[in-house]
Design a protein around this motif. Structure first.
Motif, short mmCIF file in Angstrom:
data_model
loop_
_atom_site.label_atom_id
_atom_site.label_comp_id
_atom_site.label_asym_id
_atom_site.label_seq_id
_atom_site.Cartn_x
_atom_site.Cartn_y
_atom_site.Cartn_z
N VAL A 112 18.46 32.70 45.75
CA VAL A 112 19.49 32.21 46.69
C VAL A 112 20.35 31.10 46.08
N LYS A 113 19.89 30.49 44.97
CA LYS A 113 20.64 29.45 44.27
C LYS A 113 19.91 29.12 42.97
N PRO A 114 20.57 28.44 42.03
CA PRO A 114 22.02 28.30 41.89
C PRO A 114 22.59 29.55 41.24
N GLY A 115 23.91 29.63 41.18
CA GLY A 115 24.55 30.80 40.59
C GLY A 115 25.94 30.99 41.15
N HIS B 169 16.39 29.94 41.23
CA HIS B 169 16.07 30.68 40.02
C HIS B 169 15.79 29.80 38.81
N MET B 170 16.26 28.55 38.80
CA MET B 170 15.92 27.67 37.69
C MET B 170 14.44 27.24 37.79
N GLU C 198 17.14 39.73 41.92
CA GLU C 198 17.93 38.71 41.21
C GLU C 198 19.38 39.16 41.02
N THR C 199 20.32 38.37 41.56
CA THR C 199 21.75 38.66 41.39
C THR C 199 22.54 37.35 41.24
N SER C 200 22.01 36.40 40.49
CA SER C 200 22.66 35.10 40.41
C SER C 200 23.90 35.08 39.53
#
Length: 307
Positions: free
Chosen positions: A90-93, A121-122, A17-19
């Motif tokens: 991969v999204k959102p962020g 990630h949501m 995780e790197t959002s």
């Protein structure tokens, strides 16, 4: 032991995780058990700039991702070969942050021949409740974070209906920008806190009815969220009070606790009102079962469930 389990029908996935500004990794089993995890937090660095700076966040992800993944794998007592797949947000962020995790995860998957699983990630936040509680589909979810606010019906793991979302700012953004304009960092007890945390801390000592803020979207019957109006109302109030008290430089407005309490109350009231509309809509449209209707509330790292 883990290797032996893996050779049977035991599935292990490495999640990355790197959002935003945290570099995180965890090894999770198909039973929902977290076997190993690691996290690098950038909070203290971004605090100096009054908010998250995307290029800095991206650079720090690049610097720390290898170590974070290694720590998670070591804690799980596993090597990459023991994994069944690699999953990455991969999204959102923030694009500069997401690209670091996505590229690292894809590269790792390609070099080891493991499947790569892209994660929204949501959606992941919404499904987290099923790791700790027995929640059956479908259920209603309120997702609130620094960059998003969504009201969603979760039909299955991969099928969703969005019935409400913000049309402008997210609540976290409204809190952070409000705290910055209130100069809460200049209060010693709030110096190391994020904007939203500082407002919550001071609000506990304030009067939530000291100042009246407008009610967003009250004329509309839908479940849309809007926080820009509340943020702008706060900025106007600050200007009026600074002029009244002749505030200059880094000084803080007297009675800032009441401002924080009233602002927090207005934001919370809006979330509750729109969520209530969503509950009625879901019931009328029969999107949820007649019995055991469930509302899951995800506030960044906090989770609440109501039936």
């Amino acid at each position: 032991m883990l290797a032996a389990l893996h050779k049977g029908n035991y599935t292990c996935i490495l999640g990355i995780e790197t959002s935003c500004d945290d570099t995180g990794a965890a090894v999770v089993s198909d039973a929902g058990e977290v076997l190993g995890e690691a996290l690098n937090n950038q909070h203290s660095i971004h605090l100096r700039h009054g908010g998250i700076i995307p290029p800095i966040a991206g650079a720090l992800h690049k610097k720390n991702i290898e170590e974070v993944v290694s720590k998670a794998m070591a804690q799980a007592g596993m090597v990459i070969g023991d994994l069944n797949a690699i999953a990455t947000t991969v999204k959102p962020g923030m694009s500069m942050s997401l690209s670091v995790g996505t590229n690292y995860g894809k590269s790792l998957a390609l070099s080891t021949g493991k499947p790569f699983i892209p994660i929204h990630h949501m959606e992941a936040h919404a499904l987290t409740v099923r790791m700790v509680e027995k929640v059956e589909f479908p259920f209603l979810v309120l997702l609130v974070s620094g960059g998003h606010s969504l009201l969603v019906v979760a039909h299955t793991v991969d099928r969703w209906s969005i019935i409400g979302q913000t049309i402008d700012d997210a609540p976290g953004e409204a809190l952070d920008k409000g705290a910055r304009r209130l100069k809460l960092r200049n209060i010693p007890e709030c110096a190391a806190m994020s904007g939203g945390q500082a407002i919550e801390h001071l609000a506990a000592r304030g009067d939530p009815h000291a100042f009246e803020f407008p009610t967003p979207m009250w004329k509309y019957r839908d479940c849309t969220f809007s926080f820009s109006g509340l943020k702008n109302s706060l900025l106007k109030l600050i200007k009026v009070l600074e002029k009244k008290y002749e505030i200059e430089g880094g000084s803080v407005i007297p009675g800032v606790e009441d401002i924080c309490a009233s602002y927090q109350y207005a934001l919370t009231k809006h979330l509750v009102r729109q969520t209530h509309k969503g509950m009625i809509y879901a019931s009328v449209r029969e999107l949820l079962p007649t019995e055991n209707q469930t509302l899951v509330c995800i506030f960044t790292s906090f989770l609440f469930m109501m039936e």
